[in-house]
Design an enzyme around this catalytic site. Structure first.
Site, PDB file in Angstrom:
ATOM      1  N   ASP A 114       0.825  -1.214   0.000  1.00 52.83           N
ATOM      2  CA  ASP A 114       0.000   0.000   0.000  1.00 52.83           C
ATOM      3  C   ASP A 114       0.857   1.261   0.000  1.00 52.83           C
ATOM      4  O   ASP A 114       2.029   1.233   0.386  1.00 52.83           O
ATOM      5  CB  ASP A 114      -0.873   0.035   1.263  1.00 52.83           C
ATOM      6  CG  ASP A 114      -1.997  -0.985   1.217  1.00 52.83           C
ATOM      7  OD1 ASP A 114      -1.938  -1.903   0.373  1.00 52.83           O
ATOM      8  OD2 ASP A 114      -2.927  -0.873   2.042  1.00 52.83           O
ATOM      9  N   ASP A 115       0.201   2.352  -0.374  1.00 51.29           N
ATOM     10  CA  ASP A 115       0.698   3.735  -0.220  1.00 51.29           C
ATOM     11  C   ASP A 115       1.765   4.155  -1.231  1.00 51.29           C
ATOM     12  O   ASP A 115       2.261   5.280  -1.150  1.00 51.29           O
ATOM     13  CB  ASP A 115       1.222   4.015   1.211  1.00 51.29           C
ATOM     14  CG  ASP A 115       0.145   3.833   2.263  1.00 51.29           C
ATOM     15  OD1 ASP A 115      -1.014   3.559   1.881  1.00 51.29           O
ATOM     16  OD2 ASP A 115       0.460   3.952   3.462  1.00 51.29           O
ATOM     17  N   HIS A 164      -6.104   2.865  -4.070  1.00 52.23           N
ATOM     18  CA  HIS A 164      -5.994   3.161  -2.632  1.00 52.23           C
ATOM     19  C   HIS A 164      -6.344   4.635  -2.379  1.00 52.23           C
ATOM     20  O   HIS A 164      -5.778   5.252  -1.475  1.00 52.23           O
ATOM     21  CB  HIS A 164      -4.586   2.834  -2.148  1.00 52.23           C
ATOM     22  CG  HIS A 164      -4.432   2.712  -0.659  1.00 52.23           C
ATOM     23  ND1 HIS A 164      -5.339   2.071   0.146  1.00 52.23           N
ATOM     24  CD2 HIS A 164      -3.451   3.159   0.181  1.00 52.23           C
ATOM     25  CE1 HIS A 164      -4.926   2.127   1.406  1.00 52.23           C
ATOM     26  NE2 HIS A 164      -3.793   2.788   1.458  1.00 52.23           N
ATOM     27  N   HIS A 168      -5.204   9.396   0.000  1.00 52.79           N
ATOM     28  CA  HIS A 168      -5.175   8.677   1.276  1.00 52.79           C
ATOM     29  C   HIS A 168      -6.053   9.337   2.334  1.00 52.79           C
ATOM     30  O   HIS A 168      -5.611   9.613   3.452  1.00 52.79           O
ATOM     31  CB  HIS A 168      -3.732   8.521   1.776  1.00 52.79           C
ATOM     32  CG  HIS A 168      -3.503   7.261   2.565  1.00 52.79           C
ATOM     33  ND1 HIS A 168      -3.619   7.216   3.939  1.00 52.79           N
ATOM     34  CD2 HIS A 168      -3.202   6.004   2.179  1.00 52.79           C
ATOM     35  CE1 HIS A 168      -3.366   5.985   4.352  1.00 52.79           C
ATOM     36  NE2 HIS A 168      -3.121   5.215   3.294  1.00 52.79           N
ATOM     37  N   HIS A 258       3.800  -2.251   3.052  1.00 52.73           N
ATOM     38  CA  HIS A 258       3.855  -0.905   2.468  1.00 52.73           C
ATOM     39  C   HIS A 258       5.173  -0.742   1.718  1.00 52.73           C
ATOM     40  O   HIS A 258       6.235  -1.008   2.295  1.00 52.73           O
ATOM     41  CB  HIS A 258       3.732   0.152   3.569  1.00 52.73           C
ATOM     42  CG  HIS A 258       2.411   0.116   4.274  1.00 52.73           C
ATOM     43  ND1 HIS A 258       2.128  -0.794   5.262  1.00 52.73           N
ATOM     44  CD2 HIS A 258       1.284   0.855   4.106  1.00 52.73           C
ATOM     45  CE1 HIS A 258       0.881  -0.611   5.681  1.00 52.73           C
ATOM     46  NE2 HIS A 258       0.346   0.382   4.997  1.00 52.73           N
TER      47      HIS A 258
HETATM   48 ZN   LIG Z   1      -2.639   3.245   3.118  1.00 50.76          ZN
END
Ligand SMILES: [Zn+2]
Length: 306
Positions: A114-115, A164, A168, A258
């Protein structure tokens, strides 16, 4: 003098007659040519619209198509034909090749990052490539533009690019219109880079509500959580992150990681080969569901393939 005049007259007459004859010949040739051109020019129109109407397909004939010989299976079916490699073809072949190597009866897990995309994503891809495996990247829309090449590389390696949100945001704290914009803009930029719309989204921090589910459904995405949290966002050593995953990992897990921390990069350098050694096949989220006979439905949420 008189004789001369007579001769001249005869010559003039014959010349005149010759000229007239030539002229007549030319005119008749012209007429014939024009006629031919006209007839030829009109023919197709006449045939098309009146004389021979478009043949109506005869059902009997359609029912019995020319038998196409069944292609003999190649003696060595493992060898694929190698046409001029375009990125698209390479990807299709890569996926087909990898999918055919996945055994649905053996354990599998999906690593999710993620991210990103960010400064470590390319190195994550290097490690995936080194072990010939794939993962799923839940990307933040506003970062995709800066790392287009990385996102495309991941996609072409057979990894999955998923949504995603744009920046955020905690989706349970913003309006339905904002949720829609966060998800739509991200799906659009993913499509503009990879040519494919994402089929799943992950709400930041896992914060979801009824609007998130409804809007994800409208945008044709499933809502994907995880079953094993690496807690790599806590300030833990790569060894601790590694140990917690290796102690808990089970068949059909979706593992949360991540690609924004150096410690995560260090963790997967050991984690990926060791998961493979333990007998886990590393697949994308979509593949995990596919091989688990779970149909991913837009607007429904999932956290593992069990
Ligand atoms: Zn995230």
């Amino acid at each position: 003098m008189h004789q001369n005049t007579q001769r001249t007259n005869i010559i003039k007459k014959s010349l005149y007659i010759t000229l007239v004859l030539i002229l007549l010949a030319v005119i008749s040739l012209l007429i014939v040519s024009i006629f031919q051109v006209l007839v030829r020019g009109y023919e197709p129109a006449v045939i098309d619209s009146h004389i021979t109407p478009t043949p109506t397909p005869i059902p009997a004939l359609m029912a019995t198509p020319k038998p196409v010989p069944t292609p003999e299976p190649a003696p060595d079916s493992g060898v694929l034909p190698t046409p001029e490699p375009t990125p698209e073809v390479l990807q299709t072949f890569g996926l087909a090749d990898r999918k055919s190597r996945i055994d649905p009866t053996l354990p599998m897990v999906a690593l999710t990052f993620d991210d990103g995309p960010g400064r470590f994503t390319n190195q994550v891809l290097d490690i995936l490539e080194q072990h010939d495996v794939v993962a799923t990247f839940y990307v933040i829309g506003e970062q995709v533009g800066r790392y287009k090449d990385t996102v495309l590389r991941a996609f072409e390696m057979g990894s999955e690019i998923a949504n995603h949100t744009w920046s955020h945001r905690a989706l349970n704290r913003i309006s339905a219109e904002s949720i829609y914009q966060q998800l739509k803009d991200t799906s659009d930029i993913i499509e503009s880079v990879t040519g494919a719309l994402p089929t799943s989204m992950r709400p930041p921090w896992g914060l979801s509500n009824a609007n998130v589910l409804r809007i994800s459904k409208d945008l044709n995405m499933s809502v994907l959580f995880w079953s094993l949290d690496s807690s790599d966002y806590l300030n833990r050593s790569p060894d601790r992150i590694y140990d917690s995953i290796m102690e808990e990992v089970k068949d059909k897990d979706i593992i949360l990681l991540h690609d924004t921390y150096e410690r995560t990069l260090e963790t997967i350098e050991r984690l990926i080969p060791d998961l493979i050694d333990r007998g886990f096949q590393l697949v994308t989220v979509s593949e995990l569901m596919y091989f688990s006979d779970i149909e991913l439905e837009p607007g429904k949420s999932y956290s593992h393939g069990r």
